[in-house]
Scaffold this motif. Structure first.
Motif, mmCIF file in Angstrom:
data_model
loop_
_atom_site.group_PDB
_atom_site.id
_atom_site.type_symbol
_atom_site.label_atom_id
_atom_site.label_comp_id
_atom_site.label_asym_id
_atom_site.label_seq_id
_atom_site.Cartn_x
_atom_site.Cartn_y
_atom_site.Cartn_z
ATOM 1 N N SER A 172 64.985 21.109 85.064
ATOM 2 C CA SER A 172 64.714 21.933 84.071
ATOM 3 C C SER A 172 63.361 21.171 83.231
ATOM 4 O O SER A 172 62.848 22.011 82.518
ATOM 5 N N SER A 222 59.089 21.684 80.732
ATOM 6 C CA SER A 222 59.747 22.818 80.903
ATOM 7 C C SER A 222 58.883 24.088 80.338
ATOM 8 O O SER A 222 57.985 23.965 79.325
ATOM 9 N N SER A 223 59.233 25.029 80.807
ATOM 10 C CA SER A 223 58.490 26.531 80.544
ATOM 11 C C SER A 223 58.887 26.846 79.084
ATOM 12 O O SER A 223 57.883 27.344 78.473
ATOM 13 N N LYS A 224 59.838 26.616 78.611
ATOM 14 C CA LYS A 224 60.086 26.734 77.221
ATOM 15 C C LYS A 224 59.332 25.920 76.016
ATOM 16 O O LYS A 224 59.237 26.454 74.985
ATOM 17 N N GLU A 225 59.040 24.706 76.614
ATOM 18 C CA GLU A 225 58.124 23.961 75.709
ATOM 19 C C GLU A 225 56.626 24.487 75.323
ATOM 20 O O GLU A 225 56.277 23.945 74.713
ATOM 21 N N THR A 279 57.525 34.076 75.904
ATOM 22 C CA THR A 279 57.466 33.463 77.372
ATOM 23 C C THR A 279 56.612 34.210 78.323
ATOM 24 O O THR A 279 56.632 35.419 78.292
ATOM 25 N N SER A 299 56.147 27.934 75.512
ATOM 26 C CA SER A 299 56.637 29.190 75.056
ATOM 27 C C SER A 299 57.280 29.077 73.858
ATOM 28 O O SER A 299 56.771 29.122 72.708
ATOM 29 N N THR A 300 58.698 29.414 74.033
ATOM 30 C CA THR A 300 59.542 29.630 72.976
ATOM 31 C C THR A 300 59.460 28.660 71.987
ATOM 32 O O THR A 300 59.610 28.733 70.743
ATOM 33 N N MET A 301 59.466 27.364 72.170
ATOM 34 C CA MET A 301 59.361 26.318 71.621
ATOM 35 C C MET A 301 58.189 26.175 70.576
ATOM 36 O O MET A 301 58.169 25.486 69.736
ATOM 37 N N ASN A 326 62.223 22.632 66.330
ATOM 38 C CA ASN A 326 62.531 22.914 67.748
ATOM 39 C C ASN A 326 62.292 21.484 68.267
ATOM 40 O O ASN A 326 63.342 21.397 69.234
#
Length: 592
Positions: free
Chosen positions: A446, A421-424, A433, A426-428, A574
């Motif tokens: 997702s 996922s894109s958050k993995e 992002t 970036s934010t995580m 996270n």
């Protein structure tokens, strides 16, 4: 690959011989198909309805589920499989398909209106005369249409097949495109008239047909076929008209295929008529139909001509790894429904002239001919050899050496998804992002949105899912990441990386630092002062996924190759990890 369900007893009757299950499995293997399952009709129904009670299987018809290659459209029904196996067993000669001798004046015509070019521009047609159906062959005829619709027709988006009782119709026919409110007819299995737009609403609750509505429902014009009396044959690709529905008593079948892809339409039409022409009074003979376009162009379908392909005998032998004589190769190809003869090519070399019949649309290149020779010869009979030209890539050899070295240091290899996922990424990882560096596809979930740009998320997820495992946990991965790269013609580059993680109560900077030093030692790179390009050195870094002051970047011969340090507590939280972790990641392609 497609699976075709056929009645065992009917199949054996068509083959002229009965087989045990093991014997038939061997026959299928030799021909290049597979007996996937043996069941019964009632067992299939019970499974679909989730019923537990069992019937007396001795009173039920045995069903063979046979898996066939996806590009062998001629094997999508019992008739095609039986004929292919009869030819393979030398019980039958290769059929010769012909067009009936019909004069141009008496030939049926299909006139195509110019408006159809905006919705489904092509149509091809043929007639099966004096055909005799029984219940089994009729069901097989209908089932083949469904199989083709799901396969080469791509759920009717490329081709839609319509079959009609010709004796209920009057030619010539027209293929038109009209506003839906102007089309009115009784559809198949209904008793009252519907306009086309009413049909669209009516079939939205139909489990089978509703999945095809999207193909034309937003178009201002709908395709429709009429006979001379303005009787609707079909509203492709949705439904046929009830007036011309075929039955067990039908003697003359009119087949039309409307399409957005003319090549696919020709293949579908050829498959339908060649397979079921064996039930005609004049076996393997098909009546042609002339398709006339508004601009004056006209074509006669179907095209049942066999096309010639010349293949070098040396190419066949060299590719397979055998030494076969030309006569043996031609005999093997004849068993695969490819009429073959040898021809001299000079210098004491032989070529194989192959006539590809209309049933074998899968034969496109000499390699397809070679494959059929290998199948008929028997894969188990081909001597095993190691090709001299096949050598592992230097990067793969180096990766294996790295795996061995890390494993000898007590680390266990893991293999994680290349998508995440894109958050993995970036934010995580406490990063902003930013999808400008990640390859984004067309995700269906997702969990798999982008191609990973680092190995870190996969390894941290592994620890998070195994946090109850005895500590310490020492794992590593050697895998690829993908980064956007404008210098590449595909817009992205693939990089091989090595990552390792130590998880435990005493995890510290020095533990992962030792592993970095060991890697550099085994590849022969000395530790040098900062700025010296003859070896490697480390410098303080400031990456958000690591704890400040407990991380370092690795520079190898003047180039940044990686980072290591203690993972930031927020990142660990996270990924639901309660123990401290130290992590390193290196781009190993820089060492080659």
């Amino acid at each position: 690959m497609p699976t075709v369900s056929v009645g065992r007893d009917r199949l054996f009757a068509a083959l002229g011989k009965s087989y045990t299950k093991e014997e038939f499995e061997d026959l299928c293997f030799c021909f290049g198909i597979e007996l996937d399952d043996v069941t019964t009709e009632k067992a299939i129904i019970r499974k679909e309805k989730h019923l537990d009670e069992e019937g007396d299987e001795n009173d039920e018809e045995v069903i063979y589920k046979i898996e066939v290659p996806a590009n062998r459209y001629d094997l999508l029904c019992l008739e095609g499989i039986a004929q292919a196996l009869r030819v393979f067993n030398k019980q039958q000669e290769i059929p010769k398909y012909t067009l009936s001798d019909v004069s141009k004046d008496s030939m049926l015509q299909m006139h195509v209106k110019p408006e159809t070019s905006s919705i489904r521009p092509y149509v091809v047609c043929a007639v099966l005369r004096d055909i005799s159906f029984d219940e089994a062959s009729y069901n097989s005829f209908i089932d083949l249409q469904d199989k083709l619709h799901q396969n080469i027709c791509r759920r009717r988006t490329l081709v839609a097949i319509g079959t009609h009782d010709l004796d209920t119709l009057q030619g010539p026919f027209t293929y038109e495109a009209l506003p839906p409110s102007h089309i009115n007819f009784v559809p198949l299995k209904q008793t009252r008239d519907f306009t086309a737009d009413e049909l669209m609403e009516f079939y939205k609750s139909d489990l089978k047909l509703k999945k095809y509505l999207h193909i034309i429902e937003n178009s201002p014009l709908y395709p429709v076929l009429y006979d001379q009396n303005r009787t609707v044959l079909s509203l492709p690709p949705i439904i046929n008209g009830a007036h011309s529905a075929i039955t067990l008593k039908t003697k003359n079948v009119f087949i039309e295929c409307t399409a957005t892809d003319l090549t696919k339409a020709k293949i579908v039409l050829n498959t339908m008529v060649t397979i079921f022409s064996e039930y005609c009074k004049r076996k393997y003979q098909v009546e042609p139909v002339e398709v006339v376009y508004a601009d004056g162009r006209s074509y006669v379908y179907p095209d049942l001509s066999a096309y010639n392909m010349e293949v070098s005998l040396s190419y066949i032998n060299h590719t397979i790894g055998v030494s076969l004589e030309a006569e043996e190769v031609t005999s093997l190809l004849n068993r695969m429904q490819l009429h073959a003869e040898r021809s001299a090519s000079g210098n004491n070399q032989w070529n194989i002239n192959v006539l590809v019949p209309p049933t074998r649309s899968d034969v496109l290149h000499p390699c397809d001919v070679m494959e059929d020779v290998a199948i008929a010869y028997g894969y188990n009979n081909i001597p095993k050899r190691k090709p001299a030209s096949v050598k592992p890539l230097a990067l793969n050899e180096f990766s294996d050496l790295m795996r061995l070295e890390i494993a000898m240091n007590g680390f266990t290899e893991v293999l994680t998804w290349i998508l995440c996922s894109s958050k993995e990424i970036s934010t995580m990882l406490n990063r902003q992002t930013d999808e400008s560096t990640a390859v984004v596809g067309n995700p269906r979930t997702s969990d798999f949105e982008v191609v990973r740009t680092t190995l870190m998320p996969g390894i941290l997820k592994t620890i998070g899912h195994n946090k109850d495992h005895p500590k310490p946990i020492k794992i590593y991965e050697v895998g690829d990441v993908v980064l956007l790269d404008e210098k590449k013609d595909v817009g992205a580059s693939c990089r091989r990386r090595l990552a390792a993680l130590y998880c435990g109560a005493n995890s510290g900077f020095e533990l992962i630092h030792c592993l970095v030093d060991r890697i550099m030692e085994v590849i022969g790179t000395p530790f040098v002062p900062v700025g010296d390009d003859t070896g490697y050195y480390i410098q303080r870094s400031d990456e958000p996924e690591f704890l400040p002051g407990r991380q370092a970047s690795i520079t190898h011969k003047g180039k940044h190759v990686g980072t290591f340090g203690i993972v930031h507590p927020e990142v660990l939280n996270n990924f639901d990890i309660s123990d401290p972790c130290s992590f390193m990641e290196i781009d190993i392609e820089n060492f080659l």
